[in-house]
Design a protein around this motif. Structure first.
Motif, short mmCIF file in Angstrom:
data_model
loop_
_atom_site.label_atom_id
_atom_site.label_comp_id
_atom_site.label_asym_id
_atom_site.label_seq_id
_atom_site.Cartn_x
_atom_site.Cartn_y
_atom_site.Cartn_z
N ARG A 30 23.43 84.43 -8.08
CA ARG A 30 22.22 85.22 -8.31
C ARG A 30 22.01 85.43 -9.80
NH1 ARG A 30 22.92 89.31 -3.51
NH2 ARG A 30 22.00 87.99 -1.90
N ALA A 31 20.75 85.53 -10.15
CA ALA A 31 20.36 85.92 -11.50
C ALA A 31 19.86 87.35 -11.41
CB ALA A 31 19.27 85.01 -12.03
N ILE A 32 20.36 88.19 -12.29
CA ILE A 32 19.97 89.59 -12.32
C ILE A 32 19.34 89.85 -13.69
CG2 ILE A 32 20.77 91.97 -12.17
CD1 ILE A 32 23.20 90.79 -10.58
N ALA A 33 18.05 90.13 -13.68
CA ALA A 33 17.33 90.35 -14.93
C ALA A 33 17.30 91.83 -15.27
CB ALA A 33 15.91 89.81 -14.83
N PHE A 34 17.58 92.12 -16.52
CA PHE A 34 17.39 93.46 -17.06
C PHE A 34 16.12 93.37 -17.89
CE2 PHE A 34 21.86 93.37 -16.23
CZ PHE A 34 22.18 94.66 -15.85
N PHE A 35 15.15 94.20 -17.58
CA PHE A 35 13.86 94.16 -18.27
C PHE A 35 13.49 95.56 -18.70
CE2 PHE A 35 9.11 94.42 -17.55
CZ PHE A 35 8.78 93.88 -18.79
N ASN A 36 13.32 95.74 -19.98
CA ASN A 36 12.91 97.03 -20.53
C ASN A 36 11.62 96.85 -21.33
OD1 ASN A 36 16.32 97.78 -21.46
ND2 ASN A 36 15.34 98.15 -19.53
N PRO A 37 10.47 97.19 -20.73
CA PRO A 37 9.22 97.10 -21.45
C PRO A 37 8.99 98.29 -22.39
CG PRO A 37 8.80 97.82 -19.23
CD PRO A 37 10.28 97.55 -19.33
N THR A 38 9.88 99.27 -22.29
CA THR A 38 9.84 100.44 -23.18
C THR A 38 11.26 100.70 -23.66
OG1 THR A 38 10.18 101.99 -21.35
CG2 THR A 38 7.88 101.49 -21.95
N LEU A 39 11.36 101.47 -24.71
CA LEU A 39 12.67 101.84 -25.25
C LEU A 39 12.84 103.34 -25.11
CD1 LEU A 39 15.27 101.02 -26.70
CD2 LEU A 39 14.07 101.40 -28.86
N THR A 40 13.75 103.73 -24.23
CA THR A 40 14.11 105.14 -24.07
C THR A 40 15.63 105.23 -24.02
OG1 THR A 40 13.99 105.00 -21.65
CG2 THR A 40 11.98 105.70 -22.81
N ASN A 41 16.16 106.41 -24.13
CA ASN A 41 17.61 106.60 -24.17
C ASN A 41 18.33 106.13 -22.92
OD1 ASN A 41 17.32 107.72 -26.69
ND2 ASN A 41 17.56 109.83 -26.02
N HIS A 46 18.71 100.17 -25.03
CA HIS A 46 18.99 101.23 -26.01
C HIS A 46 20.44 101.15 -26.46
CE1 HIS A 46 20.12 105.31 -27.32
NE2 HIS A 46 18.92 105.29 -27.89
N GLY A 47 21.33 101.04 -25.51
CA GLY A 47 22.75 100.91 -25.84
C GLY A 47 23.08 99.56 -26.45
N ALA A 48 22.38 98.52 -26.00
CA ALA A 48 22.64 97.17 -26.53
C ALA A 48 22.28 97.08 -28.01
CB ALA A 48 21.86 96.14 -25.72
N ILE A 49 21.23 97.75 -28.42
CA ILE A 49 20.84 97.73 -29.83
C ILE A 49 21.99 98.25 -30.69
CG2 ILE A 49 19.33 98.82 -31.55
CD1 ILE A 49 17.11 98.74 -29.38
N GLY A 78 9.45 100.43 -30.28
CA GLY A 78 9.50 101.29 -29.09
C GLY A 78 8.57 102.48 -29.23
N ALA A 79 8.59 103.11 -30.38
CA ALA A 79 7.74 104.29 -30.63
C ALA A 79 6.26 103.91 -30.64
CB ALA A 79 8.13 104.94 -31.95
N GLN A 80 5.96 102.68 -31.02
CA GLN A 80 4.57 102.22 -31.08
C GLN A 80 4.08 101.66 -29.74
OE1 GLN A 80 4.91 99.30 -34.21
NE2 GLN A 80 4.50 100.80 -35.83
N GLY A 81 4.96 101.60 -28.74
CA GLY A 81 4.57 101.02 -27.46
C GLY A 81 4.47 99.51 -27.50
N ARG A 82 5.19 98.88 -28.43
CA ARG A 82 5.13 97.43 -28.59
C ARG A 82 6.49 96.78 -28.33
NH1 ARG A 82 3.78 96.89 -34.36
NH2 ARG A 82 3.94 94.68 -33.91
N TYR A 83 7.33 97.44 -27.59
CA TYR A 83 8.72 97.01 -27.37
C TYR A 83 8.82 96.10 -26.15
CZ TYR A 83 13.77 97.40 -26.75
OH TYR A 83 15.10 97.14 -26.62
N PHE A 84 9.74 95.13 -26.22
CA PHE A 84 9.99 94.24 -25.09
C PHE A 84 11.44 93.78 -25.18
CE2 PHE A 84 10.44 90.14 -23.12
CZ PHE A 84 9.71 90.26 -21.95
#
Length: 98
Positions: A30-41, A46-49, A78-84
């Motif tokens: 299986r492929a398990i995708a982690f997708f964060n269209p926003t940056l929050t705690n 967030h931890g990967a950064i 993330g603060a600008q809403g332009r995070y991916f």
């Protein structure tokens, strides 16, 4: 520079044949995708950064300042809403027949 943390970055492509060659039966892949269209705690990225920014200085000429600037830019996006962010993890289930 982050690629240096992974001893075998192409393993998902060859793991199933290696398991079969070793006598295992691969019952699931299986492929398990982690997708964060926003940056929050509470997001994965967030931890990967922080992890990446602390790992890469000194690797392939990346400086601590560059790593810090990279992390700051992601937080700004993330603060600008332009995070991916997206990353795919792979799960293999294999059993050894009796």
């Amino acid at each position: 520079a982050w690629d240096e943390h992974c001893p075998h970055k192409h393993l998902p492509r060859i793991l199933a044949p290696m398991l079969r060659a070793s006598g295992f039966e691969v019952t699931q892949q299986r492929a398990i995708a982690f997708f964060n269209p926003t940056l929050t705690n509470d997001t994965y990225s967030h931890g990967a950064i922080e992890l990446i920014a602390s790992y890469v200085p000194g690797k392939l000429g990346v400086t601590a300042e560059e790593a810090s600037e990279w992390a700051a830019e992601l937080r700004l996006l993330g603060a600008q809403g332009r995070y991916f962010f997206t990353i795919t993890r792979f799960l293999f289930l294999a059993v050894k027949p009796s």
